[in-house]
Design a protein around this motif. Structure first.
Motif, short mmCIF file in Angstrom:
data_model
loop_
_atom_site.label_atom_id
_atom_site.label_comp_id
_atom_site.label_asym_id
_atom_site.label_seq_id
_atom_site.Cartn_x
_atom_site.Cartn_y
_atom_site.Cartn_z
N THR A 82 53.87 -65.93 60.26
CA THR A 82 53.38 -65.93 61.64
C THR A 82 53.67 -64.57 62.26
O THR A 82 54.52 -63.81 61.77
CB THR A 82 54.05 -67.04 62.48
N TYR A 83 52.94 -64.28 63.32
CA TYR A 83 53.13 -63.01 64.02
C TYR A 83 53.78 -63.29 65.37
O TYR A 83 53.34 -64.20 66.09
CB TYR A 83 51.79 -62.30 64.17
N ALA A 84 54.82 -62.53 65.68
CA ALA A 84 55.55 -62.76 66.92
C ALA A 84 55.09 -61.76 67.98
O ALA A 84 54.65 -60.66 67.66
CB ALA A 84 57.05 -62.59 66.67
N ALA A 85 55.22 -62.18 69.24
CA ALA A 85 54.78 -61.31 70.34
C ALA A 85 55.86 -60.31 70.73
O ALA A 85 55.58 -59.29 71.36
CB ALA A 85 54.39 -62.16 71.54
N THR A 86 57.11 -60.60 70.37
CA THR A 86 58.21 -59.69 70.67
C THR A 86 59.21 -59.72 69.51
O THR A 86 59.21 -60.66 68.70
CB THR A 86 58.98 -60.11 71.94
N ALA A 87 60.08 -58.73 69.51
CA ALA A 87 61.12 -58.70 68.47
C ALA A 87 62.07 -59.89 68.63
O ALA A 87 62.50 -60.49 67.64
CB ALA A 87 61.89 -57.39 68.57
N LEU A 88 62.35 -60.25 69.88
CA LEU A 88 63.27 -61.37 70.11
C LEU A 88 62.67 -62.68 69.64
O LEU A 88 63.35 -63.52 69.05
CB LEU A 88 63.63 -61.46 71.60
N GLU A 89 61.37 -62.83 69.85
CA GLU A 89 60.70 -64.05 69.39
C GLU A 89 60.79 -64.13 67.85
O GLU A 89 61.02 -65.20 67.29
CB GLU A 89 59.23 -64.02 69.83
N ALA A 90 60.62 -62.99 67.20
CA ALA A 90 60.72 -62.97 65.73
C ALA A 90 62.13 -63.34 65.28
O ALA A 90 62.33 -64.01 64.27
CB ALA A 90 60.33 -61.60 65.19
N ALA A 91 63.12 -62.90 66.05
CA ALA A 91 64.53 -63.08 65.64
C ALA A 91 65.02 -64.51 65.85
O ALA A 91 66.00 -64.92 65.20
CB ALA A 91 65.42 -62.12 66.42
N ARG A 92 64.35 -65.26 66.70
CA ARG A 92 64.84 -66.61 67.03
C ARG A 92 64.96 -67.48 65.77
O ARG A 92 64.02 -67.61 65.01
CB ARG A 92 63.90 -67.26 68.04
N ASP A 93 66.13 -68.02 65.52
CA ASP A 93 66.41 -68.92 64.38
C ASP A 93 66.25 -68.25 63.02
O ASP A 93 66.14 -68.95 61.99
CB ASP A 93 65.50 -70.17 64.42
N ALA A 94 66.22 -66.93 63.00
CA ALA A 94 66.02 -66.24 61.71
C ALA A 94 67.33 -66.22 60.91
O ALA A 94 68.42 -66.13 61.47
CB ALA A 94 65.53 -64.83 61.93
N ASP A 126 61.60 -46.95 68.53
CA ASP A 126 62.67 -46.86 69.53
C ASP A 126 62.97 -48.21 70.15
O ASP A 126 64.12 -48.51 70.48
CB ASP A 126 62.27 -45.88 70.65
N GLU A 127 61.92 -49.00 70.31
CA GLU A 127 62.08 -50.33 70.90
C GLU A 127 63.14 -51.15 70.18
O GLU A 127 63.88 -51.91 70.80
CB GLU A 127 60.71 -51.03 70.81
N PHE A 128 63.25 -50.97 68.87
CA PHE A 128 64.24 -51.75 68.11
C PHE A 128 65.65 -51.21 68.38
O PHE A 128 66.64 -51.94 68.39
CB PHE A 128 63.95 -51.73 66.61
N ARG A 129 65.71 -49.89 68.58
CA ARG A 129 67.00 -49.27 68.87
C ARG A 129 67.58 -49.81 70.19
O ARG A 129 68.78 -49.87 70.38
CB ARG A 129 66.78 -47.75 68.97
N MET A 130 66.65 -50.15 71.11
CA MET A 130 67.08 -50.58 72.45
C MET A 130 67.37 -52.08 72.52
O MET A 130 67.71 -52.59 73.57
CB MET A 130 65.98 -50.30 73.50
N LEU A 131 67.23 -52.80 71.40
CA LEU A 131 67.41 -54.25 71.45
C LEU A 131 68.82 -54.62 71.94
O LEU A 131 69.80 -53.94 71.60
CB LEU A 131 67.21 -54.85 70.05
N ASP A 132 68.90 -55.68 72.71
CA ASP A 132 70.19 -56.20 73.15
C ASP A 132 70.80 -56.97 71.96
O ASP A 132 70.44 -58.11 71.67
CB ASP A 132 69.94 -57.13 74.36
N LEU A 133 71.73 -56.30 71.27
CA LEU A 133 72.24 -56.86 70.01
C LEU A 133 72.97 -58.19 70.21
O LEU A 133 72.90 -59.08 69.36
CB LEU A 133 73.15 -55.84 69.32
#
Ligand SMILES: NC(=O)c1ccc[n+]([C@@H]2O[C@H](COP(=O)([O-])OP(=O)(O)OC[C@H]3O[C@@H](n4cnc5c(N)ncnc54)[C@H](O)[C@@H]3O)[C@@H](O)[C@H]2O)c1
Length: 447
Positions: free
Chosen positions: A368-380, A390-397
């Motif tokens: 599936t394709y996620a709309a955001t990085a956080l959506e992709a990360a959910r339950d991963a 850069d957007e990934f660098r700025m993620l709230d870890l």
């Protein structure tokens, strides 16, 4: 000056827009009617920072026109640029069919002296074939010459690369051709201009890309050694790259080089050398090392997750580099099908490249394709980074960790410091720096 441009892809569109920005009147022709329609309405067909604004401004100023009709670009122009694709063939050679087609198109439409300039990256001596093709098909009274003016822009920074170049290479075999191209680039007279023969200019471009590829493979071999020795390749690269003879660019260890240029230009140069009986094993090794990078990452993913079947993997990044939507030659094209075939459930996110990726890999019950990085990360179970946006660098870890089923990151681009990831509570696998695993940091040779 009046310019005709054949091909409005990544190189041709940037060239068209930027030459119009310099004050030239540009007629750009492309075979693809949808592309021409979109560009004529000011809608960029590629993602490139700064391009939409310049496209709109130059259309408004009446200096830029897009068409599907080659005769418009030829009749209206003093110089005709060839910016069509030169993709790789299966045997590694450059496929010059698009270039040949442009030569055949131009020949019967010549209506006076024209300078035909290769901007496409081509093997040395391609200009002779263009000349030969046109001469066979054109009326003898119409004069023309073929020159080379290779393009060094990088996707993601293409507009600024074009407008502030490190150097301009002009390959021309006559005074007339040379002076036309020097006039064209008058606004750049403070940047070094390398004046050479046509064949030399063609060869400079392929050599430059092969050299860059060699730098990347060099640091990647060093990175494997770093893992074996328990040292951090990032520190090694910095210590080495600050030497101005070496330079800090293209010494980032990771997944290696991809895209539509470096891999194909390297393999094309190898075939040219083989054709001439020149020992080119050095560059073959550069290619082999690069091809092995993705396998190394896949081994790390297996090392991190063991059985992949039914594991939820968030894939961050699909483009071959940040700030572009280009997926040609991207690691994602190998990693995604491999993980899919291994039975993993994939959630893929990229800030720009998903429309292109979706055409290649249709979504299904395990992709599936996620709309955001956080959506992709959910339950991963793990997050795999393939492109250093850069957007990934700025993620709230902290947030990312709280969303994931198991906090595991496999980073193909070495975006984060291992110590930072340990502090944030992640298991963190990267390339050439020692992995942060559950207990302590492990330095291992991955052979
Ligand atoms: N992409 C880059 O960053 C970059 C940088 C420097 C040099 N180059 C070189 O520039 C060339 C083009 O690369 P690209 O990435 O822009 O390719 P591309 O595939 O994005 O674009 C090629 C364009 O040419 C058009 N085309 C093909 N045949 C045509 C014809 N007969 N008449 C009119 N249009 C035609 C296609 O429709 C397409 O829009 C290649 O040789 C490449 O190596 C690319």
């Amino acid at each position: 000056m009046r310019l005709g441009i054949f091909g409005t892809g990544y190189a041709g569109l940037v060239t068209s827009v930027c030459l119009a920005q310099l004050g030239h009147v540009v007629t750009a022709v492309d075979k693809d009617a949808e592309t021409v329609a979109a560009l004529s309405q000011g809608m960029p067909t590629i993602r490139e920072p700064g391009l939409p604004e310049l496209l709109a401004a130059n259309l408004d100023a009446g200096r830029l026109h897009f068409t599907t009709r080659p005769e418009e670009a030829i009749c209206a122009s003093d110089i005709i640029f060839v910016c069509v694709g030169t993709p790789p063939r299966n045997d590694g050679r450059a496929d010059l069919a698009q270039v040949e087609e442009v030569a055949r198109t131009i020949a019967p439409l010549l209506d006076g002296y024209k300078l035909i300039v290769e901007k496409s990256t081509v093997p040395a001596r391609t200009a002779r074939w263009i000349d030969w093709t046109i001469r066979r098909l054109a009326r003898p009274e119409h004069e023309f010459e073929v020159a080379s003016n290779p393009e060094f822009l990088r996707e993601g920074t293409a507009v600024s690369d074009f407008l502030q170049p490190d150097r301009i290479v002009i390959g021309a075999d006559s005074a007339r051709a040379r002076s036309l191209l020097l006039d064209l680039y008058k606004p750049y007279f403070d940047c070094p201009i390398v004046l050479t023969s046509v064949t030399t200019a063609e060869f400079i471009k392929q050599t430059a890309n092969a050299f860059l590829a060699a730098k990347v493979s060099f640091i990647n071999v060093v990175s494997d050694l770093c893992e074996a020795l328990g040292v951090d390749v990032t520190a090694v690269a910095r210590g080495v790259g600050l030497d101005h003879r070496i330079g800090g660019d293209f010494v980032n260890a990771g997944l290696g080089f991809g895209g539509s240029c470096l891999p194909k230009d390297l393999s094309s140069l190898i075939t040219v050398a083989e054709d001439h009986g020149v020992d080119i094993d050095l560059l073959k090794e550069v290619e082999r090392i690069n091809n092995a990078r993705v396998e190394r990452l896949l081994a790390k993913i297996e090392r991190a997750l063991w059985v992949l079947r039914h594991k939820v993997i968030a894939v961050l990044g699909a483009s071959f580099k940040p700030d572009t939507d280009d997926i040609r030659g991207a690691p994602s094209l190998t990693v995604i099908p491999w993980l899919h075939a291994a039975g993993a459930n994939l959630r893929v996110y990229d800030p720009a490249a998903l429309p292109k990726l979706k055409k290649l890999f249709r979504p299904d019950d395990r992709l599936t394709y996620a709309a955001t990085a956080l959506e992709a990360a959910r339950d991963a179970n793990a997050l795999v980074i393939l492109t250093d946006w850069d957007e990934f660098r700025m993620l709230d870890l902290k947030l990312v960790r709280s969303l994931m089923r198991t906090p595991i990151i496999v980073d193909g681009r070495n975006m984060f410091a291992p110590a930072e990831m340990r502090a944030a509570g992640f298991e963190y696998y990267s390339l050439g720096r020692g992995d942060v695993t559950l207990g302590a940091e492990r330095h291992r040779a991955w052979t």
